[in-house]
Design a protein around this motif. Structure first.
Motif, short mmCIF file in Angstrom:
data_model
loop_
_atom_site.label_atom_id
_atom_site.label_comp_id
_atom_site.label_asym_id
_atom_site.label_seq_id
_atom_site.Cartn_x
_atom_site.Cartn_y
_atom_site.Cartn_z
N LEU A 62 0.82 3.92 -3.23
CA LEU A 62 0.34 5.29 -3.10
C LEU A 62 1.45 6.31 -3.33
O LEU A 62 1.37 7.14 -4.24
CB LEU A 62 -0.29 5.50 -1.71
CG LEU A 62 -0.77 6.93 -1.40
CD1 LEU A 62 -1.83 7.37 -2.40
CD2 LEU A 62 -1.29 7.01 0.01
N PHE A 63 2.49 6.23 -2.53
CA PHE A 63 3.52 7.26 -2.60
C PHE A 63 4.43 7.10 -3.82
O PHE A 63 4.94 8.09 -4.35
CB PHE A 63 4.32 7.29 -1.30
CG PHE A 63 3.46 7.65 -0.12
CD1 PHE A 63 2.85 8.90 -0.04
CD2 PHE A 63 3.23 6.74 0.90
CE1 PHE A 63 2.03 9.22 1.03
CE2 PHE A 63 2.43 7.06 1.98
CZ PHE A 63 1.82 8.31 2.04
N GLY B 183 -5.43 7.62 -2.50
CA GLY B 183 -5.40 7.35 -1.06
C GLY B 183 -6.71 6.74 -0.57
O GLY B 183 -6.71 5.79 0.22
N VAL C 185 2.37 8.68 -6.69
CA VAL C 185 2.36 10.14 -6.57
C VAL C 185 3.73 10.70 -6.95
O VAL C 185 3.83 11.67 -7.72
CB VAL C 185 1.94 10.58 -5.15
CG1 VAL C 185 2.13 12.08 -4.97
CG2 VAL C 185 0.49 10.20 -4.87
N ARG D 55 0.81 -1.23 0.00
CA ARG D 55 0.00 0.00 0.00
C ARG D 55 0.84 1.28 0.00
O ARG D 55 0.58 2.17 -0.81
CB ARG D 55 -0.98 -0.03 1.16
CG ARG D 55 -2.15 -0.96 0.91
CD ARG D 55 -3.13 -0.93 2.09
NE ARG D 55 -4.31 -1.72 1.78
CZ ARG D 55 -4.43 -3.02 2.05
NH1 ARG D 55 -3.44 -3.66 2.64
NH2 ARG D 55 -5.53 -3.67 1.73
N PRO D 56 1.82 1.42 0.90
CA PRO D 56 2.59 2.67 0.87
C PRO D 56 3.33 2.90 -0.45
O PRO D 56 3.35 4.01 -0.98
CB PRO D 56 3.58 2.51 2.03
CG PRO D 56 2.97 1.50 2.94
CD PRO D 56 2.20 0.58 2.04
N VAL E 230 -0.16 16.26 -6.92
CA VAL E 230 -0.09 15.58 -5.62
C VAL E 230 -1.46 15.50 -4.94
O VAL E 230 -1.86 14.42 -4.48
CB VAL E 230 0.94 16.27 -4.70
CG1 VAL E 230 0.89 15.71 -3.30
CG2 VAL E 230 2.34 16.12 -5.29
N VAL E 231 -2.17 16.61 -4.85
CA VAL E 231 -3.42 16.63 -4.09
C VAL E 231 -4.48 15.68 -4.65
O VAL E 231 -5.00 14.84 -3.91
CB VAL E 231 -3.96 18.08 -3.96
CG1 VAL E 231 -5.34 18.10 -3.33
CG2 VAL E 231 -2.98 18.92 -3.13
N MET F 49 -4.13 13.06 -6.56
CA MET F 49 -3.69 11.66 -6.46
C MET F 49 -3.72 11.17 -5.01
O MET F 49 -4.11 10.04 -4.75
CB MET F 49 -2.31 11.49 -7.07
CG MET F 49 -2.37 11.52 -8.58
SD MET F 49 -0.97 10.77 -9.38
CE MET F 49 -1.09 9.07 -8.92
N LEU F 50 -3.29 12.01 -4.08
CA LEU F 50 -3.33 11.60 -2.68
C LEU F 50 -4.76 11.36 -2.21
O LEU F 50 -5.04 10.40 -1.49
CB LEU F 50 -2.66 12.64 -1.78
CG LEU F 50 -1.15 12.60 -1.71
CD1 LEU F 50 -0.63 13.72 -0.81
CD2 LEU F 50 -0.64 11.25 -1.22
N ILE F 51 -5.67 12.22 -2.64
CA ILE F 51 -7.07 12.07 -2.23
C ILE F 51 -7.70 10.85 -2.89
O ILE F 51 -8.25 9.97 -2.22
CB ILE F 51 -7.88 13.34 -2.54
CG1 ILE F 51 -7.42 14.49 -1.64
CG2 ILE F 51 -9.38 13.10 -2.37
CD1 ILE F 51 -8.00 15.84 -2.02
#
Length: 146
Positions: free
Chosen positions: A23-24, A77, A27, A19-20, A69-70, A72-74
């Motif tokens: 996600l990261f 995430g 991004v 998962r990390p 970033v925003v 994709m993180l939302i």
């Protein structure tokens, strides 16, 4: 004469991602790709400036960072968190995220950017698609195959 056939085993596969990393990694990869696209657009003469309510505003590089970033993180995430309960959300997230990334190109085209900026900013929307697909499919593989 020789013929070669590609089997599922020899074809390139998306690696399993935790998962990390999904996600990261996605991004970070999308951000890096978008900053490279911005640099190329700037080198091609793009100003990345538009007029909004009579004021000239620049959207780069800060806008590139924020608008990569925003969302994709939302979005990614949320999919990563929901995958704890429902793995199927990952495929849905890949489709919805990809459609939204492509659809929002219309906002870039309708703004009054110069041609080089419009092309570069449109490409930045498209870079999100492979990042989303690789992240969601990699995580899906990890969750299903262990």
């Amino acid at each position: 004469m020789s013929t070669t056939t590609t089997t599922a085993e020899s074809a390139a596969r998306i690696p399993a991602l935790n998962r990390p990393l999904a996600l990261f990694g996605a991004v970070g990869a999308a951000l890096l790709a978008n900053l490279v696209v911005w640099l190329i657009g700037a080198a091609a003469g793009g100003t990345f400036e538009m007029t909004d309510a009579g004021q000239v505003k620049s959207v780069a590089p800060g806008g590139i960072v924020m608008m990569t970033v925003v969302p994709m993180l939302i979005g990614l995430g949320a999919a990563v968190l929901l995958s704890y309960k429902w793995v199927g959300v990952l495929r849905l997230a890949a489709v919805i995220g990809s459609v939204l990334a492509v659809a929002t190109i219309a906002m870039t085209v309708s703004a009054d950017f110069d041609t080089a900026s419009t092309i570069a900013l449109s490409i930045t929307h498209l870079t999100l698609v492979p990042a989303l697909v690789i992240a969601t499919e990699g995580l899906r593989r990890k969750l299903l195959e262990g």
